[in-house]
Design a protein around this motif. Structure first.
Motif, PDB file in Angstrom:
ATOM      1  N   VAL A  90      -5.835 -15.454   0.670  1.00 35.41           N
ATOM      2  CA  VAL A  90      -6.857 -16.054   0.655  1.00 35.41           C
ATOM      3  C   VAL A  90      -6.465 -17.128   1.947  1.00 35.41           C
ATOM      4  CG1 VAL A  90      -8.221 -17.983  -0.143  1.00 35.41           C
ATOM      5  CG2 VAL A  90      -7.896 -15.836  -1.383  1.00 35.41           C
ATOM      6  N   LEU A  91      -5.257 -17.965   1.894  1.00 31.99           N
ATOM      7  CA  LEU A  91      -5.022 -18.928   2.604  1.00 31.99           C
ATOM      8  C   LEU A  91      -4.616 -18.354   3.989  1.00 31.99           C
ATOM      9  CD1 LEU A  91      -2.350 -20.748   0.412  1.00 31.99           C
ATOM     10  CD2 LEU A  91      -4.881 -21.523   1.113  1.00 31.99           C
ATOM     11  N   ALA A  92      -3.985 -17.388   4.127  1.00 35.27           N
ATOM     12  CA  ALA A  92      -3.643 -16.967   5.473  1.00 35.27           C
ATOM     13  C   ALA A  92      -4.894 -16.257   6.129  1.00 35.27           C
ATOM     14  CB  ALA A  92      -2.544 -15.931   5.502  1.00 35.27           C
ATOM     15  N   GLY A  93      -5.744 -15.484   5.407  1.00 35.03           N
ATOM     16  CA  GLY A  93      -6.862 -14.736   5.791  1.00 35.03           C
ATOM     17  C   GLY A  93      -7.897 -15.775   6.348  1.00 35.03           C
ATOM     18  N   VAL A  94      -8.333 -16.711   5.466  1.00 32.78           N
ATOM     19  CA  VAL A  94      -9.058 -17.659   6.081  1.00 32.78           C
ATOM     20  C   VAL A  94      -8.656 -18.522   7.405  1.00 32.78           C
ATOM     21  CG1 VAL A  94     -10.154 -19.854   5.664  1.00 32.78           C
ATOM     22  CG2 VAL A  94     -10.078 -18.313   3.864  1.00 32.78           C
ATOM     23  N   ALA A  95      -7.414 -18.726   7.518  1.00 28.99           N
ATOM     24  CA  ALA A  95      -6.916 -19.239   8.654  1.00 28.99           C
ATOM     25  C   ALA A  95      -6.980 -18.491   9.853  1.00 28.99           C
ATOM     26  CB  ALA A  95      -5.352 -19.979   8.355  1.00 28.99           C
ATOM     27  N   LEU A  96      -6.534 -17.199   9.745  1.00 28.64           N
ATOM     28  CA  LEU A  96      -6.595 -16.084  11.049  1.00 28.64           C
ATOM     29  C   LEU A  96      -8.065 -15.961  11.175  1.00 28.64           C
ATOM     30  CD1 LEU A  96      -4.981 -14.809  12.816  1.00 28.64           C
ATOM     31  CD2 LEU A  96      -4.547 -12.713  11.135  1.00 28.64           C
ATOM     32  N   GLY A  97      -8.899 -15.614  10.206  1.00 23.49           N
ATOM     33  CA  GLY A  97     -10.071 -15.151  10.294  1.00 23.49           C
ATOM     34  C   GLY A  97     -10.896 -16.228  11.102  1.00 23.49           C
ATOM     35  N   ALA A  98     -10.849 -17.622  10.711  1.00 26.66           N
ATOM     36  CA  ALA A  98     -11.455 -18.703  11.582  1.00 26.66           C
ATOM     37  C   ALA A  98     -11.067 -18.465  13.055  1.00 26.66           C
ATOM     38  CB  ALA A  98     -10.868 -20.068  10.789  1.00 26.66           C
ATOM     39  N   PRO A 151      -9.298  -7.460   4.275  1.00 33.68           N
ATOM     40  CA  PRO A 151     -10.691  -7.793   4.024  1.00 33.68           C
ATOM     41  C   PRO A 151     -11.095  -9.361   4.320  1.00 33.68           C
ATOM     42  CG  PRO A 151      -9.868  -6.292   2.281  1.00 33.68           C
ATOM     43  CD  PRO A 151      -8.662  -6.934   3.070  1.00 33.68           C
ATOM     44  N   ILE A 152     -10.452 -10.107   3.933  1.00 30.04           N
ATOM     45  CA  ILE A 152     -10.581 -11.532   4.248  1.00 30.04           C
ATOM     46  C   ILE A 152     -10.823 -11.908   5.540  1.00 30.04           C
ATOM     47  CG2 ILE A 152      -9.860 -13.932   3.487  1.00 30.04           C
ATOM     48  CD1 ILE A 152      -8.550 -12.843   0.998  1.00 30.04           C
ATOM     49  N   VAL A 153      -9.633 -11.611   6.205  1.00 33.51           N
ATOM     50  CA  VAL A 153      -9.873 -11.838   7.472  1.00 33.51           C
ATOM     51  C   VAL A 153     -10.933 -11.187   8.256  1.00 33.51           C
ATOM     52  CG1 VAL A 153      -8.652 -11.431   9.935  1.00 33.51           C
ATOM     53  CG2 VAL A 153      -7.243 -12.036   7.920  1.00 33.51           C
ATOM     54  N   VAL A 154     -11.159 -10.062   7.930  1.00 37.69           N
ATOM     55  CA  VAL A 154     -12.376  -9.407   8.994  1.00 37.69           C
ATOM     56  C   VAL A 154     -13.617 -10.073   8.477  1.00 37.69           C
ATOM     57  CG1 VAL A 154     -13.870  -7.230   8.811  1.00 37.69           C
ATOM     58  CG2 VAL A 154     -11.161  -7.132   9.105  1.00 37.69           C
ATOM     59  N   ASN A 155     -13.862 -10.324   7.000  1.00 37.33           N
ATOM     60  CA  ASN A 155     -15.071 -11.039   6.436  1.00 37.33           C
ATOM     61  C   ASN A 155     -15.221 -12.425   7.205  1.00 37.33           C
ATOM     62  OD1 ASN A 155     -17.021  -9.340   4.408  1.00 37.33           O
ATOM     63  ND2 ASN A 155     -14.884  -8.901   4.172  1.00 37.33           N
ATOM     64  N   VAL A 156     -14.301 -13.312   6.986  1.00 40.35           N
ATOM     65  CA  VAL A 156     -14.322 -14.543   7.712  1.00 40.35           C
ATOM     66  C   VAL A 156     -14.635 -14.396   9.038  1.00 40.35           C
ATOM     67  CG1 VAL A 156     -13.097 -16.715   7.967  1.00 40.35           C
ATOM     68  CG2 VAL A 156     -12.910 -15.593   5.653  1.00 40.35           C
ATOM     69  N   ALA A 157     -13.711 -13.758   9.890  1.00 38.54           N
ATOM     70  CA  ALA A 157     -14.022 -13.680  11.225  1.00 38.54           C
ATOM     71  C   ALA A 157     -15.675 -12.912  11.511  1.00 38.54           C
ATOM     72  CB  ALA A 157     -13.075 -12.554  11.864  1.00 38.54           C
ATOM     73  N   THR A 158     -16.000 -12.150  10.759  1.00 32.90           N
ATOM     74  CA  THR A 158     -17.504 -11.558  10.986  1.00 32.90           C
ATOM     75  C   THR A 158     -18.367 -12.665  10.746  1.00 32.90           C
ATOM     76  OG1 THR A 158     -16.749  -9.366  10.522  1.00 32.90           O
ATOM     77  CG2 THR A 158     -19.197  -9.857  10.482  1.00 32.90           C
ATOM     78  N   GLY A 159     -18.192 -13.640   9.787  1.00 34.90           N
ATOM     79  CA  GLY A 159     -19.145 -14.464   9.372  1.00 34.90           C
ATOM     80  C   GLY A 159     -19.386 -15.654  10.329  1.00 34.90           C
ATOM     81  N   LEU A 160     -18.076 -16.015  10.835  1.00 31.72           N
ATOM     82  CA  LEU A 160     -18.267 -17.066  12.014  1.00 31.72           C
ATOM     83  C   LEU A 160     -18.657 -16.454  13.332  1.00 31.72           C
ATOM     84  CD1 LEU A 160     -14.777 -18.735  11.115  1.00 31.72           C
ATOM     85  CD2 LEU A 160     -17.080 -19.738  10.771  1.00 31.72           C
ATOM     86  N   ALA A 161     -18.405 -15.153  13.635  1.00 30.98           N
ATOM     87  CA  ALA A 161     -18.666 -14.644  14.976  1.00 30.98           C
ATOM     88  C   ALA A 161     -20.218 -14.438  14.969  1.00 30.98           C
ATOM     89  CB  ALA A 161     -17.919 -13.641  15.153  1.00 30.98           C
ATOM     90  N   THR A 162     -20.831 -14.255  13.944  1.00 28.77           N
ATOM     91  CA  THR A 162     -22.311 -13.885  13.631  1.00 28.77           C
ATOM     92  C   THR A 162     -23.304 -14.728  13.547  1.00 28.77           C
ATOM     93  OG1 THR A 162     -22.004 -13.273  11.483  1.00 28.77           O
ATOM     94  CG2 THR A 162     -21.688 -11.354  13.253  1.00 28.77           C
ATOM     95  N   VAL A 163     -22.733 -16.232  13.379  1.00 24.15           N
ATOM     96  CA  VAL A 163     -23.855 -17.312  13.334  1.00 24.15           C
ATOM     97  C   VAL A 163     -24.819 -17.338  14.337  1.00 24.15           C
ATOM     98  CG1 VAL A 163     -23.811 -19.882  13.103  1.00 24.15           C
ATOM     99  CG2 VAL A 163     -22.146 -18.463  12.067  1.00 24.15           C
ATOM    100  N   GLU A 164     -25.900 -17.723  13.959  1.00 25.88           N
ATOM    101  CA  GLU A 164     -26.838 -17.751  15.154  1.00 25.88           C
ATOM    102  C   GLU A 164     -26.588 -18.988  16.168  1.00 25.88           C
ATOM    103  OE1 GLU A 164     -27.448 -17.734  11.796  1.00 25.88           O
ATOM    104  OE2 GLU A 164     -28.668 -16.245  11.373  1.00 25.88           O
ATOM    105  N   PRO A 165     -27.001 -18.818  17.385  1.00 24.80           N
ATOM    106  CA  PRO A 165     -26.414 -19.921  18.360  1.00 24.80           C
ATOM    107  C   PRO A 165     -27.574 -20.959  18.118  1.00 24.80           C
ATOM    108  CG  PRO A 165     -27.389 -18.072  19.475  1.00 24.80           C
ATOM    109  CD  PRO A 165     -27.079 -17.674  17.952  1.00 24.80           C
ATOM    110  N   GLU A 166     -28.720 -20.455  17.698  1.00 27.37           N
ATOM    111  CA  GLU A 166     -30.076 -21.613  18.080  1.00 27.37           C
ATOM    112  C   GLU A 166     -29.637 -22.825  17.097  1.00 27.37           C
ATOM    113  OE1 GLU A 166     -30.464 -18.418  17.346  1.00 27.37           O
ATOM    114  OE2 GLU A 166     -31.517 -17.738  19.225  1.00 27.37           O
ATOM    115  N   PRO A 167     -29.275 -22.833  15.615  1.00 27.12           N
ATOM    116  CA  PRO A 167     -29.202 -23.970  15.150  1.00 27.12           C
ATOM    117  C   PRO A 167     -28.008 -25.261  15.608  1.00 27.12           C
ATOM    118  CG  PRO A 167     -29.231 -22.047  13.534  1.00 27.12           C
ATOM    119  CD  PRO A 167     -29.126 -21.587  15.052  1.00 27.12           C
ATOM    120  N   ARG A 168     -26.722 -24.313  16.204  1.00 27.46           N
ATOM    121  CA  ARG A 168     -25.815 -25.080  16.594  1.00 27.46           C
ATOM    122  C   ARG A 168     -26.246 -25.524  17.814  1.00 27.46           C
ATOM    123  NH1 ARG A 168     -20.923 -20.426  16.722  1.00 27.46           N
ATOM    124  NH2 ARG A 168     -22.780 -19.283  17.951  1.00 27.46           N
TER     125      ARG A 168
END
Length: 272
Positions: A90-98, A151-168
């Protein structure tokens, strides 16, 4: 959720009780598990399958009860190595996924390496881990980490990469700092992906621990299953399988409950 007409002509909305929701969530899986065990038991008895080929669930549970003191030690060892490896993942996956999800250059550079790493059979690495760290707890922890990391790396990376740009873009236009944009937009949108990865990764961590224990440990459920199979105590072997399954289901349910509490807004309700 149902709508009812009040005495004064207004509409009132009634929501299901907490007990009703709990029963609605627990009843289907409970019934399916009971049906599975009933079918297993019935099949063994009707076809008179020998216990050394396929024991009944009742015989497997009886073996667990009979050897409960020894099994407790093995179960705690497996649970410890699983949670330790999973926690590191979890620790390494979240860091690398981010890093991969927020930086396109890092994505292009690291993703092929991650795919190649995940393609390597983790069982093939256990002998190498034994050479490096010896037989015992550490190879099991590392194997659990390696198999649940991806799985943690891939899902965290996917979640961050697919955030809609409009709210940001809106928050940036209002003068929000990058941290505020991340906290208010990227983080909430990534949480469903994160919890989905936890539910998968925690079960894979059990697989990693057992793989290592089967060949590179002196304690754990994998060791117990090896010893039982060598003495043809097949009900005890299946008892070990059931015990690992129940521990995996318990941890899966824990993360599913946290997911429902923290990210329930991301899923369609019962009335949709």
């Amino acid at each position: 959720m149902t709508a009812e007409a009040g005495t004064n002509g207004t509409m009132t909305v009634s929501t299901p009780s907490a007990l009703g929701l709990t029963l609605r969530n627990l009843l289907p899986p409970t019934l399916s598990i009971l049906a599975f065990f009933a079918l297993w038991e019935l099949t063994c008895r009707v076809f008179q399958i020998k216990p050394f080929i396929l024991p009944t669930p009742s015989a497997s549970f009886a073996a667990l009860i009979q050897y409960a003191p020894a099994i407790r030690e093995h179960a705690l060892q497996t649970l410890f190595t699983t949670l330790a490896g999973f926690g590191l993942a979890v620790l390494a996956g979240v860091a690398l996924g981010a890093l991969v999800g927020l930086n396109r250059t890092a994505y292009r550079a690291l993703y092929p390496l991650l795919i190649g790493f995940n393609a390597v059979p983790k069982a093939a690495l256990v002998p190498v881990l034994v050479i490096w760290f010896g037989v015992g707890t550490l190879p099991a922890i590392i194997t659990a980490f390696l198999i649940s990391f991806f799985p943690i790396v891939v899902n965290v990376a996917t979640g961050l990469a697919t955030v809609e740009p409009e709210p940001r873009d809106v928050l940036r236009a209002l003068g929000a700092t990058p941290w505020e944009v991340f906290k208010k937009v990227s983080l909430p949108r990534t949480l469903p992906y994160f919890f989905a990865s936890l539910k998968v990764a925690v079960t894979l961590a059990f697989v990693g621990s057992i793989i290592s224990e089967l060949s590179a440990s002196n304690r754990g459920i994998g060791v117990m299953m090896n010893q039982a199979s060598s003495s043809f105590q097949v009900p005890l072997v299946f008892g070990g399988v059931l015990l690992v399954s129940f521990m995996g289901i318990a941890l899966y349910a824990l993360f599913a409950g946290l997911e429902q509490r923290l990210t329930g807004w991301a899923y369609r309700g019962e009335h949709d």
